[in-house]
Design a protein around this motif. Structure first.
Motif, short mmCIF file in Angstrom:
data_model
loop_
_atom_site.label_atom_id
_atom_site.label_comp_id
_atom_site.label_asym_id
_atom_site.label_seq_id
_atom_site.Cartn_x
_atom_site.Cartn_y
_atom_site.Cartn_z
N LYS A 149 -10.88 22.01 5.97
CA LYS A 149 -12.30 22.01 6.31
C LYS A 149 -12.97 20.76 5.74
O LYS A 149 -13.80 20.13 6.42
CB LYS A 149 -12.98 23.26 5.77
N GLY A 150 -12.62 20.38 4.52
CA GLY A 150 -13.17 19.16 3.94
C GLY A 150 -12.80 17.93 4.76
O GLY A 150 -13.61 17.02 4.94
N GLY A 151 -11.56 17.90 5.28
CA GLY A 151 -11.14 16.79 6.13
C GLY A 151 -11.91 16.75 7.44
O GLY A 151 -12.33 15.68 7.90
N VAL A 152 -12.10 17.91 8.06
CA VAL A 152 -12.88 18.00 9.30
C VAL A 152 -14.31 17.51 9.06
O VAL A 152 -14.87 16.75 9.86
CB VAL A 152 -12.86 19.44 9.84
N GLU A 174 -20.56 24.31 10.73
CA GLU A 174 -19.90 25.61 10.55
C GLU A 174 -19.40 26.15 11.89
O GLU A 174 -18.32 26.77 11.95
CB GLU A 174 -20.87 26.60 9.89
N ALA A 175 -20.17 25.95 12.95
CA ALA A 175 -19.76 26.43 14.27
C ALA A 175 -18.53 25.68 14.78
O ALA A 175 -17.72 26.24 15.53
CB ALA A 175 -20.92 26.30 15.26
N ILE A 176 -18.40 24.41 14.41
CA ILE A 176 -17.22 23.64 14.80
C ILE A 176 -16.00 24.13 14.03
O ILE A 176 -14.89 24.21 14.58
CB ILE A 176 -17.47 22.13 14.56
N TRP A 177 -16.20 24.46 12.77
CA TRP A 177 -15.08 24.90 11.93
C TRP A 177 -14.61 26.32 12.30
O TRP A 177 -13.42 26.63 12.22
CB TRP A 177 -15.46 24.84 10.46
#
Length: 452
Positions: free
Chosen positions: A132-135, A422-425
């Motif tokens: 998630k941090g990378g995204v 958040e919606a992308i993740w």
């Protein structure tokens, strides 16, 4: 290996600084390497876009050296003020300089990692990066590049198959290794470390390296270096503001001496023009709030000036610092007018226009992205009421710097607020569905093309 002899120009200039500046380290070995993002648009600038996916993963997932560049990764040593508390016990703790290359314009560039394993500076950390941090870092850098902010570019993101434990997000969570392309990873904190140790010889070497290799100047004058850093960082601060961006952790070890933004953790884009808006949940005092970022960056540059006292007298260093405010004012005017799609007219008029924009944004609470979308290269729509009369009148005197002739202007503004992140993740976490992520990257790039 499919490296273009014309475009691929490996370097290892940093090794001339010598051992006091870094530690040679070994990369982590990951149980899995799944390619999630490769930035061929940027890779083409350094002659690496022709790599196959397997070759890409070998270099940027298993971190096999690039031919002709660094034979072993280097974890850089530095100190820094973290929320204005000096910390001499830091350095590259979960990343390293993996390679150096020249880009198409001849600039010296670093390929640096994040999440590549432990180093002597990891302290109690695991040296890893969450997926998630990378995204989030990919999304931040793509958005900032489109909004004309000088930034590192996310080069590669590879999932590592590891499960990581974190206190600030649901755990276990997936791991990744990120590679970013930056115009150096020399920080203000690199200079602070040498000042702390009173290492005058190494400080002279570093000043000369930065001036010659990063600024293209045949000089070793510390005052000249500070002058250049002041200019670049004033521009960075201004463009953060015009972009509505909040970095979140503007510590002196996070300020690159080339004025290029990098290392994105708790970043956010402000929804409205609220100077008190903060990105990091742990920034309880609002030290790095949206409206305080120019002050924070200047404070960090003051630490560079203090470090350079090892080599120079106070008066010329203070004179260089005093230029920050006078440089920031035209820089913020230029940055805001760029985002408005207008050609600057003159210092006094431009500054008044920007002040009118800021007043109206604060008074009305309209979204930052909405306003700049609506105002780009055209009159404000009818729905903007009396609070916008001053802005409407000011903008009428400006010529557009480009037309609204891109398809982007037929839709809605491209934004990157926290709810969308958040919606992308969410689909990635739930079902490994990356379609929303890739669609968003395409949309950001379309916005960049429309505004460029």
């Amino acid at each position: 290996m499919p490296f273009s002899p014309q475009a691929y120009r490996p370097e290892r200039s940093i090794t001339a600084l010598g051992e006091p500046f870094y530690d040679a380290v070994a990369p982590a070995r990951f149980p899995q390497t799944r390619l999630r993002f490769r930035n061929d648009r940027v890779a083409a600038q350094v002659g690496l876009d022709a790599l196959t996916d397997d070759e890409w993963v070998a270099h940027f997932g298993r971190l096999e050296p690039l031919p002709g560049s660094l034979e072993q990764p280097l974890a850089l040593r530095y100190h820094g003020h973290q929320f204005r508390v000096y910390n001499p016990d830091i350095g590259d703790g979960r990343g390293f300089t993996f390679a150096q290359l020249r880009d198409a314009s001849g600039r010296l560039m670093d390929l640096g990692t994040k999440g590549s394993g432990q180093t002597p500076w990891s302290r109690f950390g695991d040296g890893r990066l969450t997926l998630k941090g990378g995204v989030r870092e990919v999304l931040a850098t793509e958005m900032l590049e489109a909004l004309n902010v000088p930034t590192s570019r996310s080069f590669s993101l590879i999932e590592t198959g590891e499960e990581l434990e974190r206190n600030d997000e649901p755990s276990p969570t997936r791991g990744s290794v990120l590679v970013r392309l930056s115009h150096s990873h020399i920080r203000i904190g690199t200079f602070q470390r040498l000042a702390y140790h009173r290492d005058e010889e190494a400080m002279r070497r570093l000043v000369g390296y930065v001036l010659r290799e990063l600024y293209g100047e045949d000089s070793d004058d510390p005052v000249r270096l500070l002058d250049l850093v002041v200019t670049r960082t004033a521009t960075l601060a201004a463009r953060y503001m015009a972009a509505g961006f909040v970095h979140g952790v503007l510590n002196s070890d996070n300020i690159n001496v080339t004025g290029e933004s990098f290392d994105y953790g708790p970043w956010r884009f402000a929804p409205v023009w609220d100077p008190a808006f903060v990105a990091a949940y742990f920034d309880h005092a609002g030290l790095y709030a949206f409206g305080r970022q120019p002050e924070a960056i200047l404070w960090d540059v003051m630490q560079l000036a203090g470090s350079l006292r090892l080599l120079a007298e106070s008066e010329p260093l203070i004179a260089a610092l005093d230029r920050f405010a006078e440089l920031y004012q035209p820089a913020i005017a230029e940055a805001v007018l760029w985002r408005l799609g207008r050609t600057p007219r003159g210092a006094g008029e431009d500054r008044a226009t920007v002040q009118a924009v800021e007043r109206a944004l604060r008074a009305t609470g309209i979204g930052i992205d909405r306003f700049f979308f609506d105002a780009f290269a055209q009159d404000l729509p009818a729905g903007y009421g009396e609070d916008w009369a001053e802005v409407r009148a000011a903008l009428a005197g400006y010529a557009p710097r480009r037309a609204r002739d891109h398809g982007y202007w037929q839709g809605e503004p491209c934004a990157m607020l926290i709810d969308e992140v958040e919606a992308i993740w969410a689909p990635i976490a739930a079902s490994d569905d990356w379609r929303t992520f890739h669609t968003k990257v395409d949309a950001i790039r379309a916005m960049g093309e429309a505004m460029a």
